[in-house]
Enzyme design. Structure first.
Site, PDB file in Angstrom:
ATOM      1  N   HIS A   1     -11.723  26.622   4.887  1.00 38.64           N
ATOM      2  CA  HIS A   1     -12.632  25.541   4.376  1.00 38.64           C
ATOM      3  C   HIS A   1     -12.023  24.772   3.711  1.00 38.64           C
ATOM      4  O   HIS A   1     -11.784  23.127   3.783  1.00 38.64           O
ATOM      5  CB  HIS A   1     -13.520  26.526   3.163  1.00 38.64           C
ATOM      6  CG  HIS A   1     -14.702  25.838   2.089  1.00 38.64           C
ATOM      7  ND1 HIS A   1     -14.900  25.048   2.996  1.00 38.64           N
ATOM      8  CD2 HIS A   1     -15.769  25.815   1.617  1.00 38.64           C
ATOM      9  CE1 HIS A   1     -16.265  24.194   1.650  1.00 38.64           C
ATOM     10  NE2 HIS A   1     -16.542  25.223   1.338  1.00 38.64           N
TER      11      HIS A   1
ATOM     12  N   ASP B   1     -10.130  15.606   6.818  1.00 42.77           N
ATOM     13  CA  ASP B   1      -9.186  16.245   5.930  1.00 42.77           C
ATOM     14  C   ASP B   1      -8.145  15.204   6.264  1.00 42.77           C
ATOM     15  O   ASP B   1      -6.328  15.205   6.068  1.00 42.77           O
ATOM     16  CB  ASP B   1      -8.422  17.729   6.222  1.00 42.77           C
ATOM     17  CG  ASP B   1     -10.003  18.385   5.305  1.00 42.77           C
ATOM     18  OD1 ASP B   1      -9.821  18.198   4.076  1.00 42.77           O
ATOM     19  OD2 ASP B   1     -10.272  19.105   5.786  1.00 42.77           O
TER      20      ASP B   1
ATOM     21  N   HIS C   1     -15.424  19.661  13.587  1.00 45.13           N
ATOM     22  CA  HIS C   1     -15.885  19.881  12.945  1.00 45.13           C
ATOM     23  C   HIS C   1     -17.601  20.780  13.390  1.00 45.13           C
ATOM     24  O   HIS C   1     -17.788  20.478  14.212  1.00 45.13           O
ATOM     25  CB  HIS C   1     -16.391  18.753  12.289  1.00 45.13           C
ATOM     26  CG  HIS C   1     -17.377  18.752  10.466  1.00 45.13           C
ATOM     27  ND1 HIS C   1     -18.443  18.726  10.686  1.00 45.13           N
ATOM     28  CD2 HIS C   1     -16.924  18.820   9.660  1.00 45.13           C
ATOM     29  CE1 HIS C   1     -18.879  19.593   8.859  1.00 45.13           C
ATOM     30  NE2 HIS C   1     -17.471  19.348   8.036  1.00 45.13           N
TER      31      HIS C   1
HETATM   32  N1  ACO Z   1      -7.136  21.111  17.124  1.00 42.97           N
HETATM   33  C1  ACO Z   1      -7.534  22.293  18.280  1.00 42.97           C
HETATM   34  N2  ACO Z   1      -8.680  22.138  19.233  1.00 42.97           N
HETATM   35  C2  ACO Z   1      -9.781  22.174  18.678  1.00 42.97           C
HETATM   36  C3  ACO Z   1      -9.483  21.826  16.567  1.00 42.97           C
HETATM   37  C4  ACO Z   1      -7.965  21.356  16.532  1.00 42.97           C
HETATM   38  N3  ACO Z   1      -8.538  21.056  14.865  1.00 42.97           N
HETATM   39  N4  ACO Z   1     -10.638  22.172  16.886  1.00 42.97           N
HETATM   40  C5  ACO Z   1     -11.451  22.317  17.673  1.00 42.97           C
HETATM   41  N5  ACO Z   1     -11.043  22.948  18.843  1.00 42.97           N
HETATM   42  C6  ACO Z   1     -11.357  23.098  19.941  1.00 42.97           C
HETATM   43  C7  ACO Z   1     -11.155  24.622  19.934  1.00 42.97           C
HETATM   44  O1  ACO Z   1      -9.864  24.955  20.265  1.00 42.97           O
HETATM   45  C8  ACO Z   1     -12.209  24.820  21.010  1.00 42.97           C
HETATM   46  O2  ACO Z   1     -11.777  25.259  22.303  1.00 42.97           O
HETATM   47  P1  ACO Z   1     -12.080  25.859  23.703  1.00 42.97           P
HETATM   48  O3  ACO Z   1     -13.607  25.563  23.906  1.00 42.97           O
HETATM   49  O4  ACO Z   1     -11.826  25.075  24.488  1.00 42.97           O
HETATM   50  O5  ACO Z   1     -11.711  27.313  22.972  1.00 42.97           O
HETATM   51  C9  ACO Z   1     -13.417  23.518  20.951  1.00 42.97           C
HETATM   52  O6  ACO Z   1     -12.455  23.049  20.555  1.00 42.97           O
HETATM   53  C10 ACO Z   1     -14.195  23.933  19.814  1.00 42.97           C
HETATM   54  O7  ACO Z   1     -14.397  25.543  19.160  1.00 42.97           O
HETATM   55  P2  ACO Z   1     -14.614  25.807  17.943  1.00 42.97           P
HETATM   56  O8  ACO Z   1     -13.763  26.539  16.882  1.00 42.97           O
HETATM   57  O9  ACO Z   1     -16.021  26.563  18.398  1.00 42.97           O
HETATM   58  O10 ACO Z   1     -15.549  25.320  16.795  1.00 42.97           O
HETATM   59  P3  ACO Z   1     -15.878  24.518  15.239  1.00 42.97           P
HETATM   60  O11 ACO Z   1     -17.381  23.982  15.192  1.00 42.97           O
HETATM   61  O12 ACO Z   1     -16.438  26.368  14.914  1.00 42.97           O
HETATM   62  O13 ACO Z   1     -14.666  24.605  14.492  1.00 42.97           O
HETATM   63  C11 ACO Z   1     -13.587  23.794  12.991  1.00 42.97           C
HETATM   64  C12 ACO Z   1     -14.784  23.595  13.235  1.00 42.97           C
HETATM   65  C13 ACO Z   1     -13.480  24.959  12.288  1.00 42.97           C
HETATM   66  C14 ACO Z   1     -13.668  22.829  11.620  1.00 42.97           C
HETATM   67  C15 ACO Z   1     -12.189  23.288  13.225  1.00 42.97           C
HETATM   68  O14 ACO Z   1     -12.952  22.095  14.092  1.00 42.97           O
HETATM   69  C16 ACO Z   1     -11.086  23.124  13.394  1.00 42.97           C
HETATM   70  O15 ACO Z   1     -10.689  24.480  13.547  1.00 42.97           O
HETATM   71  N6  ACO Z   1      -9.860  22.371  13.130  1.00 42.97           N
HETATM   72  C17 ACO Z   1      -9.464  22.430  11.882  1.00 42.97           C
HETATM   73  C18 ACO Z   1      -9.310  22.303  10.669  1.00 42.97           C
HETATM   74  C19 ACO Z   1      -9.804  21.533   9.834  1.00 42.97           C
HETATM   75  O16 ACO Z   1      -9.739  20.486  10.247  1.00 42.97           O
HETATM   76  N7  ACO Z   1     -11.171  21.804   8.718  1.00 42.97           N
HETATM   77  C20 ACO Z   1     -11.314  20.996   7.838  1.00 42.97           C
HETATM   78  C21 ACO Z   1     -12.745  21.134   8.691  1.00 42.97           C
HETATM   79  S1  ACO Z   1     -13.811  19.709   7.728  1.00 42.97           S
HETATM   80  C22 ACO Z   1     -13.590  21.078   5.735  1.00 42.97           C
HETATM   81  O17 ACO Z   1     -13.787  21.960   5.948  1.00 42.97           O
HETATM   82  C23 ACO Z   1     -13.428  20.114   4.291  1.00 42.97           C
END
Ligand code: ACO
Length: 377
Positions: free
Chosen positions: A221, A311, A260
């Site tokens: 988060h 972020d 996101h």
């Molecule tokens: N880097 C690489 N691949 C990613 C990323 C990322 N940052 N985000 C999503 N993906 C990919 C996943 O690997 C997945 O690929 P696949 O289908 O080939 O397996 C696909 O995109 C979907 O990912 P999910 O995890 O299902 O997407 P979700 O919507 O649940 O995730 C999240 C959202 C947790 C923010 C994710 O994008 C992530 O981990 N980002 C990096 C962490 C981050 O920046 N967090 C801050 C968020 S903003 C906040 O909370 C203030």
């Protein structure tokens, strides 16, 4: 995706109605109480936005003046909290420090802790005091004297002063003010949900904020911006961005600051912060972070089609403002406390105990075995 009737992570579950914040994930829009975040970031201040979140309308000049004066008058810490802070080891996690102090304040200031409309007093108190807690903790661990609250400073200027002790430029204060505005609320994110669950039991606002701080502490988060800065350390020069990012993706690592759950296009907060990262970098003669981030952004988009989230650029701004990395998430809390408390007040107005259910997948009808006849599994 629902599995056997279970919506894991409550994804896409509409848990309640709210008038505070709207996210349009397809269009990339964020709305506080009807106002677009882009206009608020351009024209308002953190205090104005906090008023908007709490009271549901933009303040008149007198109302804004009144709020500023009240917030500024609530910045001082009671002596027992000063003593708690003096006892904190310098290695303490700053989110633990915040959580502990908010919890202790609830004991010291019980008149503010009654659930209901009067909890607005606690909302103001906590919003005013979180920067003081952070400032005292940070300065004590660095061997610097704590600073007396400066009532003439705006909220953003006080945050910078409490941490750094030096006078901030107008541009620095505005950069932080915009970052605080952008982090003030974000619909039913995990920490806000935690605050509302706590409030829904008719518990007090300080307990709700304590729950929220504990929830924001988790790296899924809060905290991604810290990791973005670590990535920039690893990348080093724009020319290495492609190699480093590709290697991470090949190892199926996530690139922090991208993707996101709700936004399917660029997070509007990232668009605004990108510009502030450039503006501040230019003013300070240091565009290193901005150049690296632009390069990383291009590679991640080309490789994965992912867009930046809030972020990606915020850490570069905080670093240029001289804020240490381990205070990025506490700084997020110092802004989001306005949104958490607005949600708690809304919860009190239309209270319904939040209590979902789970699907039991364990055994039933096991025979009870007397303790002397049990064997270790
Ligand atoms: N880097 C690489 N691949 C990613 C990323 C990322 N940052 N985000 C999503 N993906 C990919 C996943 O690997 C997945 O690929 P696949 O289908 O080939 O397996 C696909 O995109 C979907 O990912 P999910 O995890 O299902 O997407 P979700 O919507 O649940 O995730 C999240 C959202 C947790 C923010 C994710 O994008 C992530 O981990 N980002 C990096 C962490 C981050 O920046 N967090 C801050 C968020 S903003 C906040 O909370 C203030």
């Amino acid at each position: 995706m629902a599995e056997g009737g279970v919506q894991r992570g409550l994804e896409d579950v509409v848990a309640l109605e709210s008038q505070i914040c709207f996210i349009d994930g397809k269009e990339g829009r964020l709305i506080y109480r009807g106002y677009d975040i882009r206009e608020l970031a351009e024209r308002s201040t953190f205090e104005e936005v906090a008023y908007l979140l709490w009271y549901g309308r933009l303040p008149t000049p007198d109302q804004l003046d009144g709020l500023r004066t009240r917030l500024a008058g609530l910045r001082a810490l009671p002596e027992p909290i000063e003593r708690i802070l003096a006892e904190m080891p310098p290695s303490a996690n700053a989110m633990d420090v915040l959580r502990t102090c908010v919890s202790a304040l609830a004991i010291l200031e019980p008149a503010e802790t009654q659930p209901g409309p009067s909890s607005i007093g606690g909302a103001l108190r906590l919003t005013a005091v979180l920067p003081t807690i952070l400032g005292h903790f940070h300065r004590a661990r660095a061997g610097m004297p704590r600073l007396a609250p400066a009532p003439d400073l705006s909220h953003a200027a006080w945050v910078l002063h409490a941490l750094r002790g030096t006078e901030a430029s107008e541009l620095e204060v505005r950069a932080l003010d915009v970052a605080l505005i952008l982090h003030a609320d974000h619909e039913l994110n995990a920490s806000t949900f935690a605050a509302r669950v706590t409030a829904s039991t008719l518990s007090d606002l300080y307990s709700a904020v304590t729950s929220a701080i504990g929830t924001l502490k988790g790296p899924l988060h809060g905290g991604a911006n810290e990791r973005v800065m670590e990535l920039l350390d690893e990348v080093g020069t724009p020319a290495r961005a492609e190699e480093v990012v590709r290697a991470k993706l090949a190892r199926h690592e996530r690139i922090m600051g991208f993707g996101h759950r709700v936004y399917k296009v660029e997070d509007p907060r990232a668009t605004i912060l990108r510009e502030w990262s450039r503006k501040l970098g230019q003013a300070k003669g240091n565009l290193r972070y901005f150049d690296l981030l632009r390069q990383v952004e291009q590679v991640v988009h080309a490789e994965k089609g992912l867009y930046p989230n809030v972020d990606l650029y915020s850490g570069s701004i905080y670093t240029l403002l001289g804020i240490p990395r381990d205070l990025f998430t506490p700084l997020f809390a110092a802004s989001r406390v306005s949104g958490w408390t607005a949600h708690v007040l809304e919860e009190y107005q239309d209270l319904r105990l939040i209590r979902p259910t789970s699907r039991y997948v364990g055994p039933i009808d096991l025979a009870y075995v007397p303790i002397e006849k049990r064997t270790a599994a």
